[in-house]
Structure formats: C-alpha cells, structure tokens
Design a protein around this motif. Structure first.
Motif, PDB file in Angstrom:
ATOM      1  N   SER A 198      12.275   0.046  -5.657  1.00  0.00           N
ATOM      2  CA  SER A 198      11.025  -1.765  -5.927  1.00  0.00           C
ATOM      3  C   SER A 198      11.645  -2.805  -5.769  1.00  0.00           C
TER       4      SER A 198
ATOM      5  N   ILE B  88      12.138  -2.955  -1.443  1.00  0.00           N
ATOM      6  CA  ILE B  88      11.891  -2.853  -0.662  1.00  0.00           C
ATOM      7  C   ILE B  88      10.512  -3.122  -1.245  1.00  0.00           C
ATOM      8  N   HIS B  89       9.371  -4.083  -0.961  1.00  0.00           N
ATOM      9  CA  HIS B  89       7.841  -4.253  -1.468  1.00  0.00           C
ATOM     10  C   HIS B  89       6.801  -5.373  -0.323  1.00  0.00           C
ATOM     11  N   PHE B  90       5.730  -5.480  -0.753  1.00  0.00           N
ATOM     12  CA  PHE B  90       5.036  -6.398   0.564  1.00  0.00           C
ATOM     13  C   PHE B  90       5.692  -7.736  -0.073  1.00  0.00           C
TER      14      PHE B  90
ATOM     15  N   VAL C 281       2.837   0.212  10.559  1.00  0.00           N
ATOM     16  CA  VAL C 281       3.163   1.521   9.685  1.00  0.00           C
ATOM     17  C   VAL C 281       3.333   2.602  10.927  1.00  0.00           C
TER      18      VAL C 281
ATOM     19  N   LEU D 105       1.048   4.246  -0.232  1.00  0.00           N
ATOM     20  CA  LEU D 105       0.540   2.824   0.461  1.00  0.00           C
ATOM     21  C   LEU D 105      -0.858   2.442   0.611  1.00  0.00           C
TER      22      LEU D 105
ATOM     23  N   GLU E 107       8.283   5.828   1.883  1.00  0.00           N
ATOM     24  CA  GLU E 107       7.587   7.149   1.063  1.00  0.00           C
ATOM     25  C   GLU E 107       8.194   8.053   2.005  1.00  0.00           C
TER      26      GLU E 107
ATOM     27  N   MET F 296       6.704   4.526   6.818  1.00  0.00           N
ATOM     28  CA  MET F 296       7.512   3.043   6.444  1.00  0.00           C
ATOM     29  C   MET F 296       7.112   2.593   7.114  1.00  0.00           C
TER      30      MET F 296
ATOM     31  N   LEU G 100       8.708  -3.004   3.981  1.00  0.00           N
ATOM     32  CA  LEU G 100       8.060  -3.445   3.177  1.00  0.00           C
ATOM     33  C   LEU G 100       7.636  -2.268   2.121  1.00  0.00           C
ATOM     34  N   SER G 101       7.527  -0.971   2.844  1.00  0.00           N
ATOM     35  CA  SER G 101       7.158   0.447   1.867  1.00  0.00           C
ATOM     36  C   SER G 101       7.544   1.335   2.384  1.00  0.00           C
TER      37      SER G 101
ATOM     38  N   GLN H  66      -2.447   1.881  -2.035  1.00  0.00           N
ATOM     39  CA  GLN H  66      -2.054   0.072  -2.318  1.00  0.00           C
ATOM     40  C   GLN H  66      -3.543  -0.688  -1.659  1.00  0.00           C
TER      41      GLN H  66
END
Length: 348
Positions: A116, A119-121, A148, A208, A190, A178, A187-188, A211
């Motif tokens: 985290s 890898i985050h916005f 995405v 995601l 899973e 991703m 940025l994401s 979110q």
C-alpha cells in the motif's frame, strides 16, 4: 524404544550455530554488470531494498535469521527475475534449496506488507491533475485517472477437483486486475482472483470498484476495454462507431489504454518467474498471488529509481487468454450520458 530423530538445517551443518549472519555473497565483491545480469537490478537498487526490508528480514523469530537480509534479497531477486528453479539460484549464492525457499517467502511477505506504500492512487488536487494531464498528453483523452485491465499468470493446479482456477485456455491461472498511470506506474493491483472468472466479474467484485463507487474522485474515470461494462467512472470504447466523433473517441481511447498492455509486457519481461516460459508458478494460489504482488511492488520501486525503460515484447504466457468478448451494453443511463457528453465536448 523410539529413537528421536533430529531434523537438521543444511546451513547449520555448513556454517555452525555460532554465526549470527551468514554472508555467503558480498555485493562489493562483484561488478555492477554481474548484478544486473544475474539479479536484474543494479547495486544501489539492491542497497535500497536492504534498507527498506532489512528490519523485517532480521526478525529473531524467523528460522532464516542466520542468513543476512542482503543474501535473502539477492536470493529472491534472482528467482523473480530469472524464473530459474530455486535449486539453481540457491547454488549461485551458496544456500540450500530449503533456505532459498525461505528467503523467497520472507522477502515476498516483506514486500507485500509494504504494497500500500508503493501501489496507490495519488492524493491531493495537484497530484490528481498531473495524472490527468499526463494521460491527456498521450492521445487527447481528458479526465483519465488510470487505465485498467486484467492479465493472467499461470500457476500449478491447486487441486485436481478445483476448476475455479482453470481459464479459457485450459490452464490454471490467477486473473490479476491492475491499474496504471501514463508512465506505467501501478496504482492498483489485485492479484488473487481465480482464472476462471471473466474480467467483468473480477472488476465487479474487486475492491477497486467499491473504491471508485464510494470514495474516489467524481470528476474523472478509468479507461477499460470491451471486456468491462461502461460505468460512470469507467469509460469503454463504442462497439460500432458511426460518426467521426465516435471514431476519434475510440482511437484516443485505444491509444491511451495501450499503456496498460505495455506495462504488462514490461513486468513480464523484468520478472520472468511470471511469464510462463519456465513453467507455471509452483506455489499455492495464495503464495502465487503474493509473489505477483511483490513483483508489482518492485516494478513501482524500480520506476521510482529511474529504471523505467520500456521493455520490448517478450515471449511468454503472462498475457490474458484470448477471449471472444461479447460487447456488453451498459444499463447505466448516467454512464451513457457521461460518455455522450465526453464525445460532444471533446471529440466533435
């Protein structure tokens, strides 16, 4: 009378109990060229990882505490970047296969713990606007917060009766969702979804989606391909473009979305344990998911350190299985309105 059997550690036999750390391999003893060719990364990057992960890798409760953090990191990098069997890579740095497995597991978990952080916005108006500006500079698509897509990583069959991981190619895999920015920074990510799930289902169930639907920016959107439903926060291409504006929209969408495909190629090329050329990941779905996520963390760290040269496409099997997508018409009237307004405002 039963005779107790002692389970011996190979490293203990070789080096004895008195050693606090076992420095079998020293970074200063080899050239930068050797480090890059064998472990995939230069000396300063490896030193950074030692500083970042050293505390986690030196925990006294871990069995591998006798192996220095530096050696553990080299062992894991060697496995991630070469896809070589652990026995071969362990021989290269002088540790047993059992120790090699523990090193990979320890480094993987240490990286996952820090996912985290890397890898985050982006947060804050200036950072979000910079994100949009970077995407707009690619092909003139406004308001983009990320692109995405899903990609599959093959794994060993977890259970002969478990078909949830069998994808459309008949291979066992994890379907990884991703998002990346215009530079390929993730940025994401899973990485745990079973390979049998189609992309639209993965996104529907993903953190995601929640979110973006509940808390993230309302003045922008992600770009996704035709395997996803159109949503207010996810712009997809038009199935059958008819007007010049619709053609221009689709072209800008395609050119911008291609960044995620290039990012997948870069990750596959840099981390050969994921590309399928040396076979599937020989771990459980959970451990395989953690290895993939650890590689994603390393991908972002490498970009932060300027190691951002796009790799050329490489042969392998990390790519998503070819599917016959049925164009899914959105029932979300608000999403349709937003896309139509985007067409009229920016592409007419």
């Amino acid at each position: 009378m039963a005779v107790p059997i002692a389970v011996l550690d190979c490293d203990l036999l070789l080096y004895g109990r008195g050693h606090r750390t076992l420095d079998r391999f020293k970074l200063e003893d080899v050239t930068d060229e050797y480090l890059v060719s064998t472990y995939g990364f230069p000396r300063q990057f490896i030193y950074y990882l030692v500083d970042l992960l050293g505390a986690s890798l030196s925990r006294p409760t871990q069995r591998s505490r006798a192996i220095s953090p530096e050696t553990q990191i080299l062992a894991a990098l060697g496995f991630y970047t070469s896809g070589s069997f652990q026995t071969h890579m362990g021989d290269a740095i002088g540790i047993s296969q059992a120790s090699m497995s523990r090193c990979v597991a320890n480094v993987t978990e240490a990286l996952v713990e820090r996912a985290s952080r890397f890898i985050h916005f982006p947060e804050g108006e200036a950072a979000v606007q910079s994100l949009k500006d970077d995407f707009y500079g690619l092909a003139g698509m406004p308001g983009v917060l990320g692109v995405v897509d899903c990609t599959h990583v093959t794994i060993k069959a977890p259970n002969a009766e478990d078909l949830s991981y069998v994808n459309r190619k008949g291979l066992h895999s994890l379907n990884c969702l991703m998002v990346c920015d215009a530079r390929g920074v993730l940025l994401s990510a899973e990485t745990h979804w079973p390979g049998s799930l189609p992309d639209c289902t993965v996104l529907q169930q993903a953190a995601l989606a929640n979110q973006f639907e509940t808390e993230l920016h309302k003045d922008g959107w992600l770009l996704g391909d035709s395997s996803f439903f159109l949503r207010t926060w996810l712009m997809t291409p038009l199935h059958i473009p008819e007007t010049p504006a619709e053609y221009r929209y689709n072209m800008a969408h395609s050119a911008t979305h291609s960044v995620i495909e290039q990012t997948f190629r870069t990750i596959r090329s840099r981390f050969r344990c994921l590309d399928g050329s040396k076979g599937a990941l020989q771990y459980s779905p959970e451990k395989s998911s953690h290895i993939i996520l650890a590689c994603c963390v390393l991908h972002n760290i490498s970009l932060q350190h300027g190691l951002d040269v796009w790799s050329s496409p490489a042969a392998g099997h990390m790519g998503q299985p070819e599917e016959e997508y049925e164009q899914m018409e959105s029932m979300d009237s608000e999403a349709c309105r937003i896309r139509q307004e985007l067409l009229l405002t920016h592409f007419s």
